[in-house]
Design a protein around this motif. Structure first.
Motif, mmCIF file in Angstrom:
data_model
loop_
_atom_site.group_PDB
_atom_site.id
_atom_site.type_symbol
_atom_site.label_atom_id
_atom_site.label_comp_id
_atom_site.label_asym_id
_atom_site.label_seq_id
_atom_site.Cartn_x
_atom_site.Cartn_y
_atom_site.Cartn_z
ATOM 1 N N ASP A 25 0.828 -1.213 0.000
ATOM 2 C CA ASP A 25 0.000 0.000 0.000
ATOM 3 C C ASP A 25 0.859 1.258 0.000
ATOM 4 O OD1 ASP A 25 -2.239 -1.458 0.016
ATOM 5 O OD2 ASP A 25 -2.879 -0.970 2.048
ATOM 6 N N LEU A 26 1.884 1.207 0.814
ATOM 7 C CA LEU A 26 2.755 2.367 1.009
ATOM 8 C C LEU A 26 3.378 2.777 -0.316
ATOM 9 C CD1 LEU A 26 4.011 4.052 3.308
ATOM 10 C CD2 LEU A 26 5.837 2.401 3.394
ATOM 11 N N VAL A 27 3.797 1.785 -1.073
ATOM 12 C CA VAL A 27 4.469 2.080 -2.328
ATOM 13 C C VAL A 27 3.442 2.335 -3.423
ATOM 14 C CG1 VAL A 27 5.980 1.130 -4.078
ATOM 15 C CG2 VAL A 27 6.502 0.786 -1.684
ATOM 16 N N GLY A 28 2.343 1.598 -3.384
ATOM 17 C CA GLY A 28 1.473 1.565 -4.535
ATOM 18 C C GLY A 28 0.330 2.557 -4.558
ATOM 19 N N THR A 29 -0.036 3.148 -3.429
ATOM 20 C CA THR A 29 -1.198 4.031 -3.469
ATOM 21 C C THR A 29 -0.846 5.390 -2.915
ATOM 22 O OG1 THR A 29 -1.972 3.470 -1.275
ATOM 23 C CG2 THR A 29 -2.740 2.088 -3.078
ATOM 24 N N SER A 30 -1.739 6.304 -3.158
ATOM 25 C CA SER A 30 -1.501 7.654 -2.639
ATOM 26 C C SER A 30 -2.331 7.892 -1.382
ATOM 27 C CB SER A 30 -1.877 8.677 -3.718
ATOM 28 O OG SER A 30 -3.160 8.373 -4.197
ATOM 29 N N ARG A 31 -2.878 6.799 -0.810
ATOM 30 C CA ARG A 31 -3.737 6.928 0.367
ATOM 31 C C ARG A 31 -2.932 7.397 1.572
ATOM 32 N NH1 ARG A 31 -6.512 1.444 1.579
ATOM 33 N NH2 ARG A 31 -4.945 1.526 3.176
ATOM 34 N N ILE A 32 -1.686 7.021 1.601
ATOM 35 C CA ILE A 32 -0.863 7.334 2.767
ATOM 36 C C ILE A 32 -0.194 8.687 2.557
ATOM 37 C CG2 ILE A 32 1.186 6.595 4.035
ATOM 38 C CD1 ILE A 32 0.235 3.724 3.455
ATOM 39 N N PRO A 33 -0.318 9.602 3.517
ATOM 40 C CA PRO A 33 0.262 10.942 3.340
ATOM 41 C C PRO A 33 1.760 10.857 3.057
ATOM 42 C CG PRO A 33 -1.064 10.821 5.331
ATOM 43 C CD PRO A 33 -1.001 9.446 4.790
ATOM 44 N N ALA A 34 2.217 11.743 2.178
ATOM 45 C CA ALA A 34 3.611 11.681 1.737
ATOM 46 C C ALA A 34 4.575 11.729 2.915
ATOM 47 C CB ALA A 34 3.891 12.825 0.776
ATOM 48 N N ALA A 35 4.278 12.572 3.906
ATOM 49 C CA ALA A 35 5.220 12.749 4.994
ATOM 50 C C ALA A 35 5.336 11.507 5.870
ATOM 51 C CB ALA A 35 4.802 13.945 5.843
ATOM 52 N N TRP A 36 4.355 10.627 5.782
ATOM 53 C CA TRP A 36 4.391 9.427 6.612
ATOM 54 C C TRP A 36 5.281 8.352 6.038
ATOM 55 C CZ3 TRP A 36 -0.677 7.445 9.144
ATOM 56 C CH2 TRP A 36 -1.211 8.469 9.936
ATOM 57 N N ARG A 37 5.586 8.481 4.740
ATOM 58 C CA ARG A 37 6.141 7.324 4.056
ATOM 59 C C ARG A 37 7.440 6.836 4.663
ATOM 60 N NH1 ARG A 37 4.539 9.731 -1.758
ATOM 61 N NH2 ARG A 37 2.372 9.101 -1.668
ATOM 62 N N TYR A 38 8.396 7.762 4.914
ATOM 63 C CA TYR A 38 9.698 7.290 5.389
ATOM 64 C C TYR A 38 9.637 6.771 6.806
ATOM 65 C CZ TYR A 38 11.571 8.598 1.067
ATOM 66 O OH TYR A 38 11.809 8.647 -0.271
ATOM 67 N N PRO A 39 9.003 7.526 7.732
ATOM 68 C CA PRO A 39 8.922 6.955 9.091
ATOM 69 C C PRO A 39 8.235 5.593 9.095
ATOM 70 C CG PRO A 39 8.067 9.206 9.058
ATOM 71 C CD PRO A 39 8.416 8.866 7.661
ATOM 72 N N LEU A 40 7.162 5.482 8.319
ATOM 73 C CA LEU A 40 6.462 4.198 8.266
ATOM 74 C C LEU A 40 7.370 3.111 7.710
ATOM 75 C CD1 LEU A 40 2.759 4.420 7.080
ATOM 76 C CD2 LEU A 40 3.687 3.443 9.152
ATOM 77 N N ALA A 41 8.085 3.466 6.633
ATOM 78 C CA ALA A 41 8.979 2.481 6.030
ATOM 79 C C ALA A 41 10.014 2.022 7.044
ATOM 80 C CB ALA A 41 9.651 3.081 4.807
ATOM 81 N N LEU A 42 10.546 2.984 7.824
ATOM 82 C CA LEU A 42 11.572 2.630 8.810
ATOM 83 C C LEU A 42 10.988 1.733 9.902
ATOM 84 C CD1 LEU A 42 13.398 6.039 9.096
ATOM 85 C CD2 LEU A 42 14.267 3.945 8.093
ATOM 86 N N LEU A 43 9.715 1.974 10.246
ATOM 87 C CA LEU A 43 9.080 1.124 11.252
ATOM 88 C C LEU A 43 8.786 -0.267 10.691
ATOM 89 C CD1 LEU A 43 6.513 3.511 12.975
ATOM 90 C CD2 LEU A 43 8.437 2.372 14.037
ATOM 91 N N LEU A 44 8.505 -0.297 9.386
ATOM 92 C CA LEU A 44 8.126 -1.576 8.779
ATOM 93 C C LEU A 44 9.323 -2.501 8.596
ATOM 94 C CD1 LEU A 44 5.579 -0.428 6.089
ATOM 95 C CD2 LEU A 44 5.163 -2.114 7.848
ATOM 96 N N ILE A 45 10.491 -1.904 8.341
ATOM 97 C CA ILE A 45 11.621 -2.737 7.940
ATOM 98 C C ILE A 45 11.974 -3.828 8.954
ATOM 99 C CG2 ILE A 45 14.131 -2.614 7.579
ATOM 100 C CD1 ILE A 45 13.482 -0.190 5.770
ATOM 101 N N PRO A 46 12.057 -3.511 10.268
ATOM 102 C CA PRO A 46 12.392 -4.608 11.196
ATOM 103 C C PRO A 46 11.386 -5.761 11.135
ATOM 104 C CG PRO A 46 12.414 -2.497 12.324
ATOM 105 C CD PRO A 46 11.911 -2.238 10.948
ATOM 106 N N THR A 47 10.109 -5.427 10.950
ATOM 107 C CA THR A 47 9.107 -6.491 10.869
ATOM 108 C C THR A 47 9.283 -7.294 9.594
ATOM 109 O OG1 THR A 47 7.658 -4.912 11.938
ATOM 110 C CG2 THR A 47 6.657 -6.932 11.157
ATOM 111 N N LEU A 48 9.515 -6.595 8.486
ATOM 112 C CA LEU A 48 9.662 -7.284 7.210
ATOM 113 C C LEU A 48 10.883 -8.194 7.202
ATOM 114 C CD1 LEU A 48 8.784 -4.412 4.728
ATOM 115 C CD2 LEU A 48 7.360 -6.328 5.397
ATOM 116 N N GLN A 49 11.884 -7.790 7.989
ATOM 117 C CA GLN A 49 13.102 -8.601 7.997
ATOM 118 C C GLN A 49 12.864 -9.954 8.655
ATOM 119 O OE1 GLN A 49 15.748 -5.704 9.640
ATOM 120 N NE2 GLN A 49 16.653 -5.233 7.657
#
Lengths: 207, 632
Positions: free
Chosen positions: B433-457
């Motif tokens: 969703d984060l990459v593919g849609t514009s639903r998520i506010p632009a400013a959220w993208r990097y913090p969210l990505a950083l939070l997601l990475i440990p889980t994705l790993q």
């Protein structure tokens, strides 16, 4: 061989008889549980009715502009008390199962639901008066009221669960036969129509 | 959790199967003993008969009975302790019946409510004093004699609904008779342990003191030394094996009982959010005083206060929260956003990321912050409500700002997102969703990505590969593809993909790649193209490479950027450091670092494996002319 037939003739009815006793006892247990559930509801409703005069007396000094709401709460309480008295009377009638009949129950549920609606309105009003909410005495009263509301909800849930279990057994074969023979009545669910509450949202003042 | 009955059924079925397996482990002990009995009975040697059903069943029954007798003492000891005594043994104190404090009253009320819902008498109430974390336990032999205890931290920190959730969980344990179930398991385990110890005693030549009972000594004399050793070895082997199995099964049973209690708590309260929120709050707890809880009591707790042995007694908190909340992700509410950071703050954040993983510090401006007094109106970014930078060293000289750790920021997210952050599968969905849609506010993208990475790993390697392929395809089909998408893609690729073979270092092409990297960074500033070019030229002119060429935005294709970053990865450290410094100079040139800009810096820093320059190197935005080059 003859012995076997004789034994079968004796044992088969006996087995049915024992089975019948088991079914009967299960129905009695289920009915007992429903009656307990009802008693619990009754206690909690009583508790709610006893709390309200105290609550109104305490908040009156703060909610001087909400006289109408407070009067409506008192009126709703009087209705509910009257309905509860009627329900008590219904259970005292001969051949009563200890639980009010459907109409009396529906009437009481209606009255209590109206009272619940008024109380949640009072809660919402109190939100607008910070100094009211900050008073220790009022805080304790509101906590007592919250727990009573929750207990009524939980008691209602437990009562309805047990009544459903009882009614299901009562209508299923073979319990059906025992229930018919010994006149186990169908018990009413506690169904409050919450709709009236939803349609008139409590007014919240943002001042 | 909508269907709590189905969840209960699932947990009950699992725990029944596991109970059978536990019984199987006990029986297995007997079966394994059969060959030994045969060997020592000498029957196969004399008669040649290896399969002797009566002997087999006698052996199995005898061993099971022996284990039962061995465990009886422990069982009696555990069952004798009454609920109150157990609670006090675990450090709880009874709640004074006349306490009028609001928290105590609330606790008493909540427990009475749930007892009504469960249809049991109200348990005795206990409090674990001076314990700041959120936890609770239940104890009791039977329904009429039970106790529950919650920590003081739970009383102070939880809302009424949350407290109701954890009390309902404990009462669910009482209703299901989990305490009793567990004594039996613990007692059997103890029996197996004694069995093993017996074998060990035979191995170590046995006790020879005069104080040892006579029958023991005569037993020793009657059995040959070698045989004794052999027997001991067998018993230790069998005992250790089945003890290990039984321990593993017991842990699995208690984990299923936790799920069962969670589902029953929802049934009692008809509200999954209370318990889920309480578990969430508990998930961030550290430093418990309960670390000395003995092993046989750990299962009583809401959350395992300490882990004993290899097998966890509780399921992971994330799994419990996920089951409580379900897996649907709701759309994000509009209007949630992060403010741009001052350069010093942004760099501080980046260094914090480098030092502490995800422990990022974000800064939010309060609405009444003073308006920025720009030196150059033409260069001011569209945001007006930002604070003037006072100092280039240290954080937040301005008291009008509020600091948010990334954990606090996470807690302000909608519950569905928070929940997705815990679990790899929903995190995968969120990433797409984060990459593919514009639903998520632009400013959220990097913090969210950083939070997601440990889980994705935590995903398996093939799963990570599939996710990346999925992302790549998704980005490829986007009609309004922007550079954000590419940057996110690079960030994910770099952190989820094990580092591929480096491309060889080609000095001749470095100039071109560096120019591409810097042009991208300049373009991210977000103003009109002329301004971007102007800033690029200004920074480059003051650097050691004033001849770097501006790359127009249309030439910055994803392939070009990817190739540039890959090539720069192979460059010597000094060049990578220089590249990063120039990037910082570009990003901070306008005195503000937007969330996407610091996200980009973090990406470049991780991709190039080069730390973000220290604060001392920081350009002072008041003297814009000197921004840029600081040669290493």
């Amino acid at each position: 061989m003859e012995h076997l037939t004789t034994w079968l003739l004796i044992l088969t009815p006996l087995a049915f008889f024992v089975w019948g006793i088991v079914l009967y006892n299960r129905l009695v247990t289920l009915r007992q549980r429903a009656q307990n559930g009802w008693a619990q509801i009754d206690v909690q409703l009583q508790r709610r009715h006893d709390l309200i005069p105290n609550l109104v007396e305490t908040v009156k000094a703060y909610l001087t502009h909400e006289r109408e709401t407070l009067e409506a709460v008192i009126r709703a309480r009087q209705n509910a008390v009257a309905a509860q008295t009627a329900a008590h009377a219904a259970t005292q009638r001969p051949r009563s199962s200890g639980i009010p009949d459907r109409d009396t129950m529906a009437h009481l549920a209606e009255a209590e639901s109206a009272l619940g609606g008024m109380l949640s309105r009072l809660f919402a009003l109190a939100e607008a008066y910070p100094d009211l909410k900050a008073t220790a005495n009022v805080q304790a009263l509101f906590e007592a009221l919250t727990t009573t509301e929750n207990r009524i909800a939980f008691a209602r849930q437990a009562y309805n669960d047990s009544v459903t279990a009882y009614n299901t057994h009562r209508e299923q074969f073979p319990d059906l036969l025992i229930a018919q023979a010994f006149a186990f009545p169908e018990l009413p669910l506690w169904e409050a129509s919450d709709r009236s509450q939803l349609e008139t949202p409590p007014p919240v003042r943002l001042s | 959790m909508r269907d709590f009955f189905a969840q209960q059924e699932r947990a009950l079925r699992a725990s029944r199967t596991l109970l059978l397996a536990f019984a199987g482990a006990i029986v297995l002990t007997g079966i394994l003993c059969y060959p030994i009995v045969l060997l020592f009975a000498d029957t196969p040697l004399t008669t040649g008969k290896w399969w002797d059903p009566p002997l087999f069943f006698t052996t199995v029954a005898a061993v099971a009975f022996t284990l039962f007798v061995l465990s009886a003492g422990k069982r009696w000891q555990l069952a004798r302790m009454d609920a109150g005594a157990l609670a006090e043994w675990l450090g709880a104190e009874p709640l004074a019946p006349d306490t009028q404090s609001l928290t105590a009253t609330r606790y008493r009320h909540v427990t009475e409510e749930i007892a009504i819902a469960a249809g049991i008498p109200c348990p005795q109430l206990y409090v674990i004093p001076r314990e700041p974390t959120i936890n609770a336990f239940a104890a009791g032999r039977n329904l009429s004699q039970t106790a529950i205890a919650v920590t003081e931290g739970a009383l102070q920190r939880l809302t009424r609904t949350e407290l109701q959730g954890i009390v309902a969980h404990e009462i669910a344990h009482i209703v299901h008779g989990d305490m009793r179930l567990n004594w039996h398991l613990v007692a059997w385990l103890y029996g197996l342990e004694l069995f093993t110890n017996f074998g060990r005693a035979l191995l170590t030549d046995g006790p020879q003191h005069s104080s040892t009972p006579r029958f023991w000594r005569s037993l020793h004399r009657s059995v040959q030394y070698r045989q004794r050793q052999l027997l001991g070895l067998f018993l230790v082997g069998i005992g250790s094996l089945t003890h290990f199995m039984a321990q593993m099964i017991r842990a699995a049973i208690t984990r299923q009982r936790e799920f069962l209690a969670d589902a029953t708590a929802v049934q009692l309260t008809r509200n999954p959010t209370g318990l889920a929120q309480a578990l969430r709050k508990a998930a961030n707890d550290r430093a418990s005083l309960l670390a000395f809880v003995p092993a046989e009591a750990v299962h009583l707790f809401l959350i395992a206060p300490v882990r004993w042995g290899g097998f966890p007694s509780h399921p992971p908190l994330g799994d419990r929260i996920r089951r409580l909340e379900g897996t649907t992700t709701a759309p994000l509410p509009p209007g949630a956003y992060l403010e741009p950071l001052e350069p010093d703050e942004a760099l501080w954040v980046l260094q914090h990321i480098a030092a502490h993983g995800t422990g990022v510090l974000l800064v939010r401006n309060e609405p009444h912050a003073t308006k920025r007094q720009t030196d150059d109106v033409s260069e001011s970014p569209p945001q007006t409500q930002t604070v003037r930078l006072k100092s280039n060293i240290g954080l937040h000289p301005d008291s009008t700002k509020k600091r948010l750790t990334i954990q606090e920021w996470r807690e302000q997210l909608p519950p569905s997102i928070q929940q997705a952050l815990y679990h790899p599968q929903s995190a995968t969905q969120l990433t797409v969703d984060l990459v593919g849609t514009s639903r998520i506010p632009a400013a959220w993208r990097y913090p969210l990505a950083l939070l997601l990475i440990p889980t994705l790993q935590r995903l398996s390697k093939p799963e990570r590969k599939m996710l990346l392929a999925n992302l790549k395809q998704k980005i490829g089909t986007l009609p309004d593809r922007t550079r954000y998408h590419l940057l996110l893609w690079l960030l994910f690729r770099n952190s989820l993909h094990s580092p591929q073979a480096r491309s060889p270092f080609l000095p001749g092409r470095m100039r071109q790649h560096l120019a591409t990297l810097l042009s991208v960074t300049a373009v991210l500033g977000g103003e009109n193209p002329a301004m971007q070019k102007q800033r690029f030229l200004k920074v480059v002119a003051q650097s050691a490479h004033p001849d770097l060429l501006w790359q127009p935005p249309e030439s910055l294709t994803p392939q070009a950027i990817e190739a540039a970053l890959d090539a720069l990865r192979a460059a010597p450290p000094s060049l990578r450091h220089l590249a990063l410094q120039l990037c910082v100079a570009l990003v901070t040139a306008d005195g503000l670092v937007h969330p996407h800009e610091w996200g980009w810096l973090a990406t470049v820093s991780t991709l190039l494996e080069s730390p973000v320059p220290l604060l001392d190197y920081l350009p002072d935005p008041h003297t814009k002319g000197q921004t840029g080059d600081t040669q290493p």
